[in-house]
Design a protein around this motif. Structure first.
Motif, short mmCIF file in Angstrom:
data_model
loop_
_atom_site.label_atom_id
_atom_site.label_comp_id
_atom_site.label_asym_id
_atom_site.label_seq_id
_atom_site.Cartn_x
_atom_site.Cartn_y
_atom_site.Cartn_z
N ASP A 173 0.82 -1.20 0.00
CA ASP A 173 0.00 0.00 0.00
C ASP A 173 0.86 1.26 0.00
O ASP A 173 0.56 2.24 -0.71
CB ASP A 173 -0.89 0.00 1.24
N ASN A 174 1.90 1.28 0.79
CA ASN A 174 2.75 2.47 0.88
C ASN A 174 4.12 2.06 1.39
O ASN A 174 4.35 2.02 2.59
CB ASN A 174 2.09 3.49 1.83
N ALA A 295 -8.94 9.36 -3.67
CA ALA A 295 -8.03 9.59 -2.55
C ALA A 295 -7.06 10.72 -2.91
O ALA A 295 -6.78 11.59 -2.10
CB ALA A 295 -7.25 8.32 -2.23
N ARG A 298 -8.54 14.21 -2.68
CA ARG A 298 -8.86 14.74 -1.36
C ARG A 298 -7.63 15.29 -0.64
O ARG A 298 -7.75 16.16 0.19
CB ARG A 298 -9.48 13.64 -0.50
N LEU B 86 1.64 10.22 4.72
CA LEU B 86 1.95 8.86 4.27
C LEU B 86 1.20 7.77 5.01
O LEU B 86 1.80 6.85 5.56
CB LEU B 86 3.45 8.59 4.40
N ILE B 87 -0.10 7.87 5.03
CA ILE B 87 -0.89 6.78 5.59
C ILE B 87 -0.99 5.66 4.54
O ILE B 87 -0.54 5.83 3.41
CB ILE B 87 -2.29 7.28 5.97
N PHE B 88 -1.56 4.53 4.92
CA PHE B 88 -1.78 3.45 3.96
C PHE B 88 -3.16 3.67 3.35
O PHE B 88 -4.17 3.41 4.00
CB PHE B 88 -1.71 2.09 4.64
N PRO B 89 -3.24 4.15 2.11
CA PRO B 89 -4.54 4.61 1.58
C PRO B 89 -5.57 3.50 1.40
O PRO B 89 -6.75 3.74 1.55
CB PRO B 89 -4.17 5.24 0.24
N GLN B 90 -5.13 2.27 1.09
CA GLN B 90 -6.11 1.23 0.79
C GLN B 90 -6.47 0.41 2.01
O GLN B 90 -7.44 -0.33 2.00
CB GLN B 90 -5.58 0.28 -0.29
N MET B 91 -5.68 0.51 3.06
CA MET B 91 -5.98 -0.26 4.25
C MET B 91 -6.94 0.54 5.13
O MET B 91 -6.97 1.77 5.07
CB MET B 91 -4.69 -0.60 5.00
N GLU B 95 -6.56 -0.95 10.44
CA GLU B 95 -5.35 -1.64 9.99
C GLU B 95 -4.15 -0.71 9.97
O GLU B 95 -3.03 -1.10 10.28
CB GLU B 95 -5.56 -2.24 8.59
N GLY B 135 -7.42 6.27 2.63
CA GLY B 135 -7.39 7.27 1.58
C GLY B 135 -8.63 8.14 1.52
O GLY B 135 -8.61 9.20 0.91
N THR B 136 -9.72 7.70 2.15
CA THR B 136 -10.95 8.49 2.06
C THR B 136 -11.03 9.55 3.15
O THR B 136 -11.98 10.33 3.19
CB THR B 136 -12.19 7.58 2.18
N LEU B 137 -10.04 9.59 4.05
CA LEU B 137 -10.06 10.60 5.11
C LEU B 137 -9.63 11.96 4.55
O LEU B 137 -8.92 12.03 3.56
CB LEU B 137 -9.11 10.21 6.24
N SER B 138 -10.04 13.03 5.24
CA SER B 138 -9.60 14.36 4.83
C SER B 138 -8.17 14.58 5.34
O SER B 138 -7.65 13.81 6.14
CB SER B 138 -10.52 15.42 5.40
N GLN B 142 -6.22 12.52 8.20
CA GLN B 142 -5.07 11.70 7.87
C GLN B 142 -3.90 12.03 8.79
O GLN B 142 -3.15 11.15 9.21
CB GLN B 142 -4.66 11.94 6.41
N ARG B 149 -1.04 6.43 14.57
CA ARG B 149 -0.28 5.27 14.12
C ARG B 149 1.11 5.26 14.76
O ARG B 149 1.60 4.23 15.21
CB ARG B 149 -0.17 5.31 12.60
N LEU B 167 -1.79 22.00 5.12
CA LEU B 167 -3.07 21.92 5.81
C LEU B 167 -3.65 23.31 6.02
O LEU B 167 -2.92 24.29 6.15
CB LEU B 167 -2.90 21.22 7.16
N ASN C 36 -8.46 21.32 3.36
CA ASN C 36 -8.01 20.24 2.49
C ASN C 36 -9.22 19.42 2.06
O ASN C 36 -10.07 19.11 2.86
CB ASN C 36 -7.03 19.35 3.24
N HIS C 204 -2.20 28.01 1.42
CA HIS C 204 -2.67 27.97 2.81
C HIS C 204 -2.00 29.05 3.64
O HIS C 204 -2.43 29.34 4.74
CB HIS C 204 -2.34 26.61 3.42
#
Lengths: 299, 239, 247, 301
Positions: A173-174, A295, A298, B86-91, B95, B135-138, B142, B149, B167, C36, C204
């Motif tokens: 994933d990353n 993703a 956003r 750098l989060i894990f977008p699909q997990m 997770e 990945g769906t978080l703002s 994130q 994490r 931000l 964002n 920003h």
């Protein structure tokens, strides 16, 4: 109609073998975002080692399976270290071409090991035909199909229920972020190749055993079938690999029945070509592509 | 607590850190400021073991961290909240958090579960979205996820690389609120930040980096008294 | 000059923009701010033709460009920079700017097969001029990948500037920069780039926004929540609540 | 008098260089094609049919075969516009395999001098007698190959220095960025595909007449990936890169007897090692730039 349905049954049975090969491609691609073209040839070399033991030493089924799988894993790790681990991170093309170069090496090594064109591959399935209503299924295909299901379930458990599985998905994933979690991505690449090689070795054994012979072309064949099945389903997707494998099996079985071997091969490529043009993400890939795009928008 | 002693780090022929010294004290927020290319991120990467130093030493309490592997350093108690989150977008969010505890031994599992609960209490938004993919978080969520994490590793020291990057001001405010709250609870923090004004509000000690070296260190009051530094780091137009 | 009428865009199930109206007057610098994920970058991507809007229209000098492709829109005079800097890494700094000018040549066969950089080519002069404006002339022969981030952002601006665009779109020109670097780039935009040009700036950093913008528009959840004179916009309670916080 | 074996190796290098150059042209514009062998093959069959069955002169057959190849390449280029990267590579591979398999079905024979001549499916296509009928010696034919190769090289050097070349390299680095510079990638991608198809086509017709016998199996994936590998070995910074790659493989490895039977082991290992240390080949953009600046300094002194 009966013919068509019979073809579909055959296709699903044989497609399960394709699905296993596609899983190998898709796992490596998911983790590394790179193609391992020498996946097929490493299985072929594994099978050759198995055949060599069969011809020279022992006919013990378990031993031959072991030799096949272990050789495949050893070759897989050789490929991983040389073509993937050592190649710069930003050079995905280089890895792909490099894995192809190693393919040629492997083929030549196999030819030196067993120089004839064709060798018998030990068959351990007792071949009987089972009738189900108007349809029939060969018993070795049923065993292959069932074994595929078992392997699939094991793989799923590994990926979603174990710590190494989680690490593998995290790297996929990353990769950068997973380094920060203390996940050693080099070890994970190694692990991915090992897992994939075990899968590949078993798949190769099942397919060849049902076929009862092995040729040097098996490497090319396995790479192509796995690759096509993965692309049909969607790169990097496990479900896609399985659906792609089954679809390829069904289409090939019908094309063979109605048109012969040449048409079967052409139809596979035609299907792939059309799929790539119309729906490059494959059967399930499109959804993933959109998700990634959302993703991206956003952040 | 964390001591960096005369570190030299190279990218090929280029020396990015030229004998850098700094110390992060227990329970404090230590902040690195400096222009782009001064070596702030390189410093964090060297401490985290993502880059190897050429000479010098890094110690955390009594442990020598110098040139340990990245995984080893996480295990010793250094966690990094990376630049760009750098989060894990699909997990899923959950997770993501569990992945943060990856370096902890397996027998820690009950403690890990308890920590997960703790993170959810701290960040209720994350709990609401625990099954959603990262990945769906703002952007702000994130960043929270990235902090949560890193906390899952139960670090002795938390390193944050530009948590305000890209931000909105209101989110920056929120993130710095979290930072100072964490610090009040006793978490030691090593912060790299471009937003000097916000950083000054939370930091106990400031290090200025320039060309791979520390050119100033002191507390925020001392820094605000120095006019040259004021102009260079808080911007000409700022008041 | 540039006008947006009811622009909407959806990705999958996510509605990123809902009926945005916007009017940019000739020669003014407009700021575009918002939390964002409020749709700023998507809006810029629609203006520059990276993808079309689902509904609504984009008008440039009264002409509908909402279905035009990115390359057509660029040739009509809209240039942009990117939030995550995009430059041609395997080219020199000067070649990066020349690359932008090549896009504005007429695509005839002789032009295409002509040498890219003849000596005395007016393109080279223009490119050098643009580099001089942003202060990169000395680095012109370096490989673009060797530049540090603040200079890459300047290179992007030089590249956009070289084509003398009618509309210049800057997506976070001070992203990742320190206050001092931000101050210097905002002075550059205010004194050398903005005069006489229509600009859109996403940022920003409110220091930069208040330094360069004559007009400000605030997005939140894909909707425009405020627009107008920067000083009055930043004091509006909705803007403070959604974006600024109590600074 | 140079011996014929040596000449065959040399002319082989020339012909394979053409398909390597065609893959190279796509590589620098950012696309990896696994399918250039299709255009090589199409032109080989078409060119050979034109001279052998229709009695056309060679130059016309060359033009015909290569144009047909370019047409096919343009067609594939148009179809594959939306996809790039791996998807493009696999799509080209699928097309090439379809072409190769279709050649097994291609039967088109005419009776000439009491013999059936022409492509006959898996049997292949023999008796491509243009060289013998026109009394062309191996040396003359080799010279012809190199004349054409030089022309192509000259043309490619011209392109490299031109706007078109710069646009190709821009596309190769960042298609979206190229697009917002006001360039329509569609047009240039298809242009690159057509040019590459034509160049591979030239190699194909020459190949058929040099070997006098062709069969579908020649135009398999191995040929295409070799073509690709040559550019990556020699380097993507200059048009000479692919030629150096070909020379290393065919010229050096084929002639060193010690490694007979292990050629693939050596070549494969060599390529893999090279890609570790020089992922864009021996003469990549950086080294070419460096060499050029040295040459310039020398020139001035």
């Amino acid at each position: 109609m009966t013919d068509f349905l019979q073809n579909c049954i055959d296709g699903v049975m044989f497609g399960s073998g394709y699905a296993l090969l596609a899983l190998g491609f898709t796992l490596v691609f998911g983790v590394m975002k790179r193609l391992n073209l020498s996946f097929g040839p490493s299985i072929m070399l594994g099978a050759y080692a198995g055949t060599w033991v069969y011809l020279n030493f022992s006919q013990n089924a378990l031993l031959i399976v072991l030799v096949t799988v272990i050789t495949t894993v050893a070759v897989g790790i050789y490929v991983e270290r040389l073509c993937f681990w050592a190649v710069r991170r930003d050079a995905a093309i280089a890895s792909m071409v490099s894995s192809f170069a190693i393919w040629m090496q492997l083929e030549e090594v196999a030819m030196h090991l067993l120089p004839e064109r064709t060798y018998p591959f030990p068959t351990f399935f007792t071949s009987t035909v089972i009738d189900i209503g108007p349809f029939f299924v060969r018993s070795e295909h049923i065993s292959m199909f069932l074994l595929t299901l078992v392997l699939l379930a094991l793989l799923h458990l590994f990926l979603f229920r174990t710590r190494p599985g989680l690490a593998l998905r995290a790297v996929s994933d990353n990769p950068l972020a997973s380094t920060y979690m203390g996940i050693n991505s080099s070890n994970i690449f190694f692990l991915a190749f090992a897992v994939v090689s075990v899968l590949g070795g078993l798949a190769g054994f099942l397919i060849l055993s049902a076929d009862s012979q092995v040729t040097p072309f098996f490497g090319l064949w396995a790479t192509f079938k796995g690759l096509i099945a993965m692309m049909l389903g969607g790169m990097g997707s496990l479900t896609g690999a399985i659906l792609g494998g089954l679809l390829l099996g069904v289409v090939e079985a019908n094309a063979f029945w109605y048109g012969g071997p040449l048409i079967r091969d052409i139809s596979a490529y035609l299907l792939l070509f059309i799929m790539l043009i119309v729906r490059p993400g494959g059967l399930v890939g499109q959804r993933i592509v959109t998700q990634q795009q959302a993703a991206y928008e956003r952040v | 607590m964390l001591k960096v002693d005369n570190i030299v780090t190279r990218y090929g022929a280029i020396e990015a850190l030229k004998g850098l010294n700094l110390e992060a004290r227990e329970g404090q927020v230590t902040c690195l400021l400096g222009p782009n290319g001064a070596g702030k991120t390189t410093t964090l990467f060297t401490i985290a073991g993502i880059l190897n130093s050429h000479s010098g030493s890094i110690t955390l309490e009594k442990d020598n961290l110098t040139n340990l592997s990245a995984a080893g350093i996480v295990r010793k108690g250094v966690a990094l909240v990376p630049e760009n989150r750098l989060i894990f977008p699909q997990m899923s969010v959950e997770e993501n958090l569990i992945a943060g505890a990856f370096a902890r031994p397996r027998k820690d599992q009950p403690a890990i579960n308890a920590d997960l609960k703790g993170i959810y209490e701290r960040f209720p938004q994350l709990k609401e979205r625990s099954a959603q993919s990262g990945g769906t978080l703002s952007g702000g969520e994130q960043q929270m996820l990235a902090i949560g994490r890193a906390l899952m590793a139960r670090p002795k020291i938390l390193m944050m690389d530009e948590p305000s990057l890209g931000l909105a001001p209101i989110i920056v405010e929120e993130i710095f609120g979290i930072i100072s709250l964490l610090n009040k609870e006793g978490v030691s923090i090593l912060l790299v930040e471009q937003n000097a004004r916000m950083a000054l509000k939370v930091a106990h000690r400031i290090y200025l980096l320039e060309g791979g070296k520390v050119t100033f260190n002191g507390n925020p009051q001392e820094m605000q008294q120095d006019e040259v530094i004021q102009r260079a780091y808080l911007g000409a137009g700022s008041t | 000059m540039l006008e947006l009428q009811g622009v909407s865009k959806t990705f999958g199930e996510l509605q990123v923009l809902r009926g945005i109206d916007l009017h940019l007057r000739q020669g003014t610098v407009s700021g575009l701010i918002g939390p964002n994920g409020s749709g700023k970058t998507t809006l810029v991507n629609i203006i520059t033709g990276v993808y079309p809007p689902d509904s609504g229209r984009v008008l440039l000098d009264g002409k509908d460009i909402s279905r035009a492709s990115a390359d057509q829109i660029t040739r009509l005079g809209v240039s942009r920079s990117f939030q995550n800097v995009r430059i041609f890494n395997r080219m020199s700094v000067l070649d990066n700017v020349i690359a932008a000018l090549i896009g504005h040549d007429k695509a005839g066969l002789t032009t295409l097969l002509g040498r890219a950089k003849r000596t005395g080519d007016p393109k080279v002069t223009t490119a050098r001029q643009a580099l001089k404006t942003v202060g990169l002339l000395e680095q012109r022969n370096l490989s673009a990948s060797e530049l540090p981030l603040p200079l890459r952002r300047r290179l992007e601006i030089a590249r956009a500037l070289a084509c003398d665009p009618k509309v210049l779109v800057l997506d976070e020109p001070a992203g990742g920069m320190t206050p001092a670097e931000t101050a210097s780039i905002s002075e550059l935009i205010r004194s050398r780039i903005a005069p006489g040009r229509t600009c859109i700036v996403i940022e920003h950093k409110m220091d930069l926004i208040s330094h360069v913008c004559q007009h400000l528009c605030v997005l939140n959840h894909g909707e425009k929540i405020a627009e107008g004179d920067p000083r009055s916009v930043v004091s509006q309670p909705e803007v403070i609540e959604a974006y600024l916080g109590r600074v | 008098m140079p011996n014929d074996y040596l000449l065959t190796v040399i002319s082989n290098i020339g012909m394979i260089s053409l398909i390597a150059l065609s893959a190279y042209l796509l590589l620098i514009s950012g696309e990896i094609s696994f399918g250039q062998q299709a255009y090589f093959g199409i032109s080989a069959y078409a060119g050979a049919i034109a001279t052998t069955l229709w009695g056309w002169p060679l130059w016309l057959a060359l033009l015909f075969g290569s144009s047909l190849a370019a047409l096919a390449a343009g067609f594939v280029g148009l179809l594959t516009l939306r996809i790039s990267g791996l998807y493009f590579s696999i799509a080209t591979l699928a097309f090439a395999e379809m072409v190769r398999l279709s050649l097994f079905k291609l039967t088109y024979q005419i009776e000439i001098d009491g013999e059936l001549i022409g492509p006959n499916g898996a049997e292949g296509f023999g008796e491509i007698r243009w060289i013998f009928d026109n009394d062309v010696s191996v040396l003359e034919y080799t010279l012809l190959i190199y004349g054409i190769l030089l022309l192509v090289l000259f043309f490619l050097v011209l392109i490299e220095r031109s706007r078109l070349g710069m646009i190709f390299r821009m596309l190769g680095q960042d298609p979206l960025l190229t697009r917002v510079q006001g360039l329509n990638p569609v047009r240039y991608k298809v242009t690159a595909a057509i040019l590459a198809g034509f160049i591979a086509g030239l190699g194909g017709t020459l190949y058929a007449h040099s070997f006098t016998y062709i069969e579908p199996q020649i135009f398999n994936m191995m040929l295409g990936v070799h073509a690709l590998a040559y550019g990556l070995i020699g380097g993507l910074g200059t048009v000479l890169g692919p030629l150096i790659g070909v020379a290393i493989d065919i010229g050096f490895l084929e002639s060193v007897r010690v490694i007979q039977g292990y050629r693939m082991v050596v070549f494969g290992g060599l390529v893999a090692l090279m890609l570790i240390f020089m992922p864009r080949g021996i003469f990549d953009e950086k080294r070419v730039y460096w060499l050029k600046s040295i040459a310039r300094r020398w020139f001035r002194a």
